[in-house]
Design an enzyme around this catalytic site. Structure first.
Site, PDB file in Angstrom:
ATOM      1  N   ASP A  34     -38.689 -28.392   8.768  1.00  0.00           N
ATOM      2  CA  ASP A  34     -39.989 -29.015   9.037  1.00  0.00           C
ATOM      3  C   ASP A  34     -41.093 -27.972   8.935  1.00  0.00           C
ATOM      4  OD1 ASP A  34     -38.555 -31.145   9.627  1.00  0.00           O
ATOM      5  OD2 ASP A  34     -39.213 -31.362  11.705  1.00  0.00           O
ATOM      6  N   GLU A  36     -41.260 -25.178   7.202  1.00  0.00           N
ATOM      7  CA  GLU A  36     -41.538 -24.835   5.808  1.00  0.00           C
ATOM      8  C   GLU A  36     -42.384 -25.939   5.166  1.00  0.00           C
ATOM      9  OE1 GLU A  36     -40.235 -22.082   4.686  1.00  0.00           O
ATOM     10  OE2 GLU A  36     -40.643 -22.190   2.548  1.00  0.00           O
ATOM     11  N   PHE A  37     -41.978 -27.187   5.393  1.00  0.00           N
ATOM     12  CA  PHE A  37     -42.695 -28.319   4.806  1.00  0.00           C
ATOM     13  C   PHE A  37     -44.139 -28.345   5.310  1.00  0.00           C
ATOM     14  CE2 PHE A  37     -44.233 -32.678   4.942  1.00  0.00           C
ATOM     15  CZ  PHE A  37     -44.035 -33.066   3.623  1.00  0.00           C
ATOM     16  N   ASP A  38     -44.294 -28.266   6.631  1.00  0.00           N
ATOM     17  CA  ASP A  38     -45.645 -28.341   7.213  1.00  0.00           C
ATOM     18  C   ASP A  38     -46.529 -27.211   6.697  1.00  0.00           C
ATOM     19  OD1 ASP A  38     -44.998 -30.598   8.611  1.00  0.00           O
ATOM     20  OD2 ASP A  38     -44.475 -29.547  10.454  1.00  0.00           O
ATOM     21  N   SER A  83     -50.040 -41.378  11.730  1.00  0.00           N
ATOM     22  CA  SER A  83     -49.236 -40.304  12.321  1.00  0.00           C
ATOM     23  C   SER A  83     -50.178 -39.375  13.087  1.00  0.00           C
ATOM     24  CB  SER A  83     -48.428 -39.586  11.255  1.00  0.00           C
ATOM     25  OG  SER A  83     -49.273 -38.797  10.501  1.00  0.00           O
ATOM     26  N   LEU A  84     -49.669 -38.247  13.519  1.00  0.00           N
ATOM     27  CA  LEU A  84     -50.467 -37.346  14.360  1.00  0.00           C
ATOM     28  C   LEU A  84     -50.763 -36.053  13.630  1.00  0.00           C
ATOM     29  CD1 LEU A  84     -48.429 -37.625  17.685  1.00  0.00           C
ATOM     30  CD2 LEU A  84     -50.648 -38.645  17.217  1.00  0.00           C
ATOM     31  N   GLU A 114     -46.183 -35.632  26.527  1.00  0.00           N
ATOM     32  CA  GLU A 114     -44.931 -36.362  26.317  1.00  0.00           C
ATOM     33  C   GLU A 114     -44.009 -35.632  25.352  1.00  0.00           C
ATOM     34  OE1 GLU A 114     -46.143 -40.163  24.803  1.00  0.00           O
ATOM     35  OE2 GLU A 114     -47.695 -40.317  26.347  1.00  0.00           O
ATOM     36  N   LYS A 116     -41.899 -35.144  22.102  1.00  0.00           N
ATOM     37  CA  LYS A 116     -42.020 -35.666  20.735  1.00  0.00           C
ATOM     38  C   LYS A 116     -40.592 -35.897  20.235  1.00  0.00           C
ATOM     39  CE  LYS A 116     -44.225 -34.854  16.280  1.00  0.00           C
ATOM     40  NZ  LYS A 116     -43.159 -35.453  15.527  1.00  0.00           N
ATOM     41  N   ASP A 118     -37.479 -36.705  18.067  1.00  0.00           N
ATOM     42  CA  ASP A 118     -37.243 -36.418  16.653  1.00  0.00           C
ATOM     43  C   ASP A 118     -36.334 -37.493  16.058  1.00  0.00           C
ATOM     44  OD1 ASP A 118     -37.467 -35.132  14.299  1.00  0.00           O
ATOM     45  OD2 ASP A 118     -36.146 -33.463  14.803  1.00  0.00           O
ATOM     46  N   GLU A 174     -39.786 -44.511  19.128  1.00  0.00           N
ATOM     47  CA  GLU A 174     -38.958 -43.740  18.218  1.00  0.00           C
ATOM     48  C   GLU A 174     -37.496 -44.164  18.373  1.00  0.00           C
ATOM     49  OE1 GLU A 174     -40.969 -41.715  16.626  1.00  0.00           O
ATOM     50  OE2 GLU A 174     -39.710 -40.180  15.666  1.00  0.00           O
ATOM     51  N   TYR A 226     -43.452 -45.382  23.365  1.00  0.00           N
ATOM     52  CA  TYR A 226     -44.520 -44.504  23.850  1.00  0.00           C
ATOM     53  C   TYR A 226     -45.940 -44.967  23.506  1.00  0.00           C
ATOM     54  CZ  TYR A 226     -43.423 -42.768  19.144  1.00  0.00           C
ATOM     55  OH  TYR A 226     -43.140 -42.677  17.814  1.00  0.00           O
ATOM     56  N   LYS A 289     -51.892 -36.472  24.502  1.00  0.00           N
ATOM     57  CA  LYS A 289     -52.788 -37.607  24.244  1.00  0.00           C
ATOM     58  C   LYS A 289     -53.831 -37.687  25.346  1.00  0.00           C
ATOM     59  CE  LYS A 289     -48.787 -40.260  22.674  1.00  0.00           C
ATOM     60  NZ  LYS A 289     -47.821 -41.306  23.016  1.00  0.00           N
ATOM     61  N   LYS A 313     -45.749 -28.670  17.670  1.00  0.00           N
ATOM     62  CA  LYS A 313     -44.346 -28.646  17.255  1.00  0.00           C
ATOM     63  C   LYS A 313     -43.695 -27.312  17.599  1.00  0.00           C
ATOM     64  CE  LYS A 313     -43.173 -31.072  13.530  1.00  0.00           C
ATOM     65  NZ  LYS A 313     -43.189 -31.617  12.173  1.00  0.00           N
ATOM     66  N   CYS A 407     -13.829 -25.902  -9.671  1.00  0.00           N
ATOM     67  CA  CYS A 407     -13.234 -25.892  -8.337  1.00  0.00           C
ATOM     68  C   CYS A 407     -12.749 -24.469  -8.027  1.00  0.00           C
ATOM     69  CB  CYS A 407     -12.071 -26.886  -8.287  1.00  0.00           C
ATOM     70  SG  CYS A 407     -11.151 -26.790  -6.755  1.00  0.00           S
ATOM     71  N   CYS A 410      -8.561 -24.879  -7.854  1.00  0.00           N
ATOM     72  CA  CYS A 410      -7.707 -25.260  -8.990  1.00  0.00           C
ATOM     73  C   CYS A 410      -8.409 -25.070 -10.332  1.00  0.00           C
ATOM     74  CB  CYS A 410      -7.235 -26.699  -8.838  1.00  0.00           C
ATOM     75  SG  CYS A 410      -8.542 -27.897  -9.151  1.00  0.00           S
ATOM     76  N   CYS A 425     -14.284 -32.131  -6.698  1.00  0.00           N
ATOM     77  CA  CYS A 425     -13.227 -31.698  -7.609  1.00  0.00           C
ATOM     78  C   CYS A 425     -12.406 -32.948  -7.900  1.00  0.00           C
ATOM     79  CB  CYS A 425     -12.353 -30.639  -6.941  1.00  0.00           C
ATOM     80  SG  CYS A 425     -10.831 -30.392  -7.865  1.00  0.00           S
ATOM     81  N   CYS A 431      -4.830 -30.340  -6.718  1.00  0.00           N
ATOM     82  CA  CYS A 431      -5.646 -29.288  -6.119  1.00  0.00           C
ATOM     83  C   CYS A 431      -5.163 -29.064  -4.679  1.00  0.00           C
ATOM     84  CB  CYS A 431      -7.110 -29.740  -6.156  1.00  0.00           C
ATOM     85  SG  CYS A 431      -8.242 -28.598  -5.393  1.00  0.00           S
TER      86      CYS A 431
END
Ligand code: IVH
Length: 669
Positions: A34, A36-38, A83-84, A114, A116, A118, A174, A226, A289, A313, A407, A410, A425, A431
């Site tokens: 998360d 990295e994404f954010d 979203s927040l 509160e 959060k 996930d 959630e 919530y 909030k 976060k 593989c 094998c 495989c 195998c």
């Protein structure tokens, strides 16, 4: 940066965010952390703000990701589902507080702090105290109608308590998968040869998007609420409203607190950053909030998020380690799981030496190179995972990790089915880890229950005594006695245990065969429907899929398994060895005609574990016919707790009466 560099970077970030959104919202798969994404999303937003000439209406920054799925009916939200804004920094949290104080100068107000959760967000509608609709967030304007699935979640009230609830309202929350359910689900997935799911959030959203509500019911999802929405809220305080909602029967977290200042908010955050590992489910931060509804109206919304709330976060506790090597493990069904060997490092109370790498896409998205310094985290999951690499500490000349094409055991060329994340495989009969894995599964306690550990199976395989499950029944005491560490007594015990296993009922034999996707439950259903192996082997794919709760994926897998010559030979050898390939005849002689000519379904769970079977027996004893799915011949459905949602739906559609256990007993009285 030159203009072309900026444009290139923007494009690179857009591609990255789009790729992650697709994996996350459509495939329920996380390919990056998360954090990295954010961070990359934020970099993209900043660049677009700084260089408006490169902005594009199709940029992923202009839309919230969508979890819509064509298989569900899409319904417009009455109130958009926003979203927040989120942050990882204390400074930005304090800026949020300062911004609010500037917008409402001199006003004394309270925050609601509160957890959060996930999981995946849900909006529930209640009319006259009954749950009428459950929608996912979708794109914020329209969501998927997942009402049937949500109805199976025990903590979601279908009917509210008390009388003082409004005639119509929405409540949001959630849906999450607690650690216990997640670990159980992954153990089951491993049992049927499926790779484990990466985390509780993916498991929750994936489950909610399943087309089979009976399967959803078994997954142990939970739901915390919530956010109450209606034209006239009960009070002006969000905190009080949530407490009122709790009295109506909703699961509202007890771990909420009021804070008068941002310092108090910060103490709450620090407390939960430490304590969260003790919670039975994942949280990924704290939501702050403004409590007062009038102040919320004054503060209002930006295009995408409310100004009166923010999500802080948590950054997962992480540790740096060096990638030493990668093992590619081959599972019983041939699925390949890459696992990183790391230099040992201390993290959240344990020493970590290995971390999961999930699959080829995951490795590629990390941009992993030989000998890289990597950062690892431990979530609710058992195995730690790598979340990013430290490119600056990359060794000169290090080459990118190239996923194996063959593989590791094998040498067969690996295959990857379209739409699947994992490589397989295909050499299931030749195998070694697939062969021993299948035998280990075969002898397991829930399968043939043969007294033989993994090490012994490896030993038998290495000695050339067993090459498939059927070879087990040719083992002799004399042969076994020749092996290292095998005394006469243990050889005799193993042969005796093999002999005893010949009494194991058909449904367990079917499970023991190790057909992909066929767990204990599916084996039981198939055994009951087809009664014997020959009938199952003769069935078409469609006939198999008509069995209760057997979806297309299982049906295809079974159909293909019993059409494979090698498998047929093994089945015949097991049959010749004396294994049971027929369902026990539970001949029920009708003792009354009270239900003669009636076709009846018993569904759901009852007060005692064996009650459903008892009720089914009563149907047959009284001359009735048991059915597995509702059709226009069905006379009535006896429904217990958590009845199969598809059966209830179909019965309602066809006007078939649904009666309780008591009503049913009254008919027999
Ligand atoms: S309030 C207007 N409260 O976090 C937005 N959201 O990043 C109202 N979430 O979409 C949301 N726990 O799915 C709120 N206690 C909580 C939450 C929470 C988890 C999720 C929710 C939301 C996302 C925002």
């Amino acid at each position: 940066m030159a203009n072309t560099d900026i444009q290139n970077r923007i494009q690179e970030l857009r591609d990255f965010v789009n790729r992650c959104n697709y994996q996350y919202y459509v495939l329920s798969n996380s390919i990056v952390s998360d954090y990295e994404f954010d961070m990359r999303l934020r970099e993209l937003q900043d660049l677009e703000a700084q260089y408006p000439e490169y902005d594009d209406p199709d940029s992923p920054t202009h839309r919230v990701g969508s979890d819509q799925n064509q298989e569900f009916r899409q319904v417009e939200h009455k109130y958009p589902m926003l979203s927040l804004a989120n942050t990882y920094s204390e400074g930005e949290l304090r800026d949020f507080d300062a911004r609010i104080r500037k917008l409402i100068p001199g006003v004394d107000f309270t925050y609601s702090c509160e957890l959060k959760f996930d999981g995946t967000s849900i909006s529930l509608t209640y009319v006259d105290g009954r749950l009428t609709q459950a929608l996912t967030r979708g794109d914020g304007k329209k969501g998927d109608d997942v009402t049937n699935n949500v109805r199976t979640i025990k903590s979601v009230p279908l009917k509210l308590s008390g009388k003082d609830f409004p005639k119509e309202f929405e409540i949001r929350g959630e849906i999450l998968m607690p650690h216990e359910s997640f670990n159980r689900l992954n153990a089951e997935r491993l049992e049927i040869g499926e790779p484990p799911l990466a985390n509780c959030r993916n498991a929750a959203s994936g489950t909610l998007k399943t087309q089979n509500s009976a399967a959803v019911a078994k997954r142990g999802l939970d739901c915390y609420l919530y956010y109450l929405l209606m034209d006239q809220l009960p009070t002006d305080s969000h905190f009080k409203n949530m407490s009122i909602a709790r009295d109506w029967g909703f699961k509202v977290s007890e771990n909420m607190a009021k804070a008068k200042s941002i310092d108090e908010v910060w103490s709450f955050i620090e407390y939960w950053d430490k304590e969260r590992e003790k919670l039975p489910y994942d949280i990924d931060g704290i939501v702050i909030k403004v409590d007062d509804m009038h102040l919320r109206d004054t503060l209002g919304f930006t295009a995408k998020t409310p100004r009166w709330a923010i999500a802080y976060k948590f950054k997962a506790e992480e540790a740096a380690s060096e990638l030493l090597s990668i093992d590619y493990q081959v599972g019983r069904t041939g699925v390949i799981t890459p696992v990183a060997n790391l230099s040992p490092v201390h993290l959240a109370g344990t020493t970590v030496k290995r971390a999961t790498l999930n699959n080829a896409d995951f490795i590629q998205n990390l941009g992993l190179h030989e000998g890289d310094t990597v950062y690892i985290v431990k979530g609710g999951e058992i195995i730690p995972k790598i979340i990013r690499v430290d490119e600056e500490r990359r060794k000169p000349g290090a080459t990118p990790i190239k996923y194996i094409e063959n593989c590791p055991v094998c040498g067969s060329r690996l295959v990857r089915n379209p739409g699947e994340a994992g490589h397989y495989c295909p050499n299931y009969a030749g195998c070694a880890p697939q062969i021993t894995g299948k035998i280990i599964h075969f002898v397991g306690r829930k399968a043939m229950d043969i007294n033989c550990g993994e090490a012994t199976i490896e030993q038998l395989y290495n000695a050339g005594l067993v090459k498939d499950i059927a070879d087990m029944y040719s083992l002799t005491v004399d042969q076994l006695e020749q092996l290292d560490r095998f005394a006469r007594k243990s050889a005799e015990n193993l042969v005796a245990s093999l002999d005893k296993s010949k009494q194991v009922p058909f449904e367990r034999v079917l499970f023991a065969l190790g057909i992909r996707y066929v767990g204990e439950g599916a084996a039981k259903i198939l055994a009951k429907k087809f009664q014997n192996m020959d009938a199952l082997m003769a069935a078409s794919e469609e006939e198999i899929s008509q069995a209760d709760e057997i979806g297309g994926v299982i049906a295809k897998s079974v159909y293909e398994f019993v059409r494979n010559e090698g498998n047929v030979r093994i089945i015949e050898r097991l049959r010749a060895a004396g294994l049971r390939f027929e369902q026990d005849a539970v001949s029920v002689e009708p003792t009354s005609e009270k239900l003669a000519g009636m076709s009846i379904i018993v569904t759901g769970s009852f007060a005692t574990p064996k009650r459903r079977e008892e009720l089914e027996q009563m149907v047959e004893q009284n001359g009735g016919k048991l059915q597995s799915s509702v059709n226009n011949k069905t006379t009535f459905v006896v429904a217990g707790l958590k009845p199969g949602a598809s059966k209830v739906q179909k019965a309602e559609k066809l006007g078939v009466p649904i009666i309780s256990e008591d009503d049913f007993l009254a008919k027999l009285a």
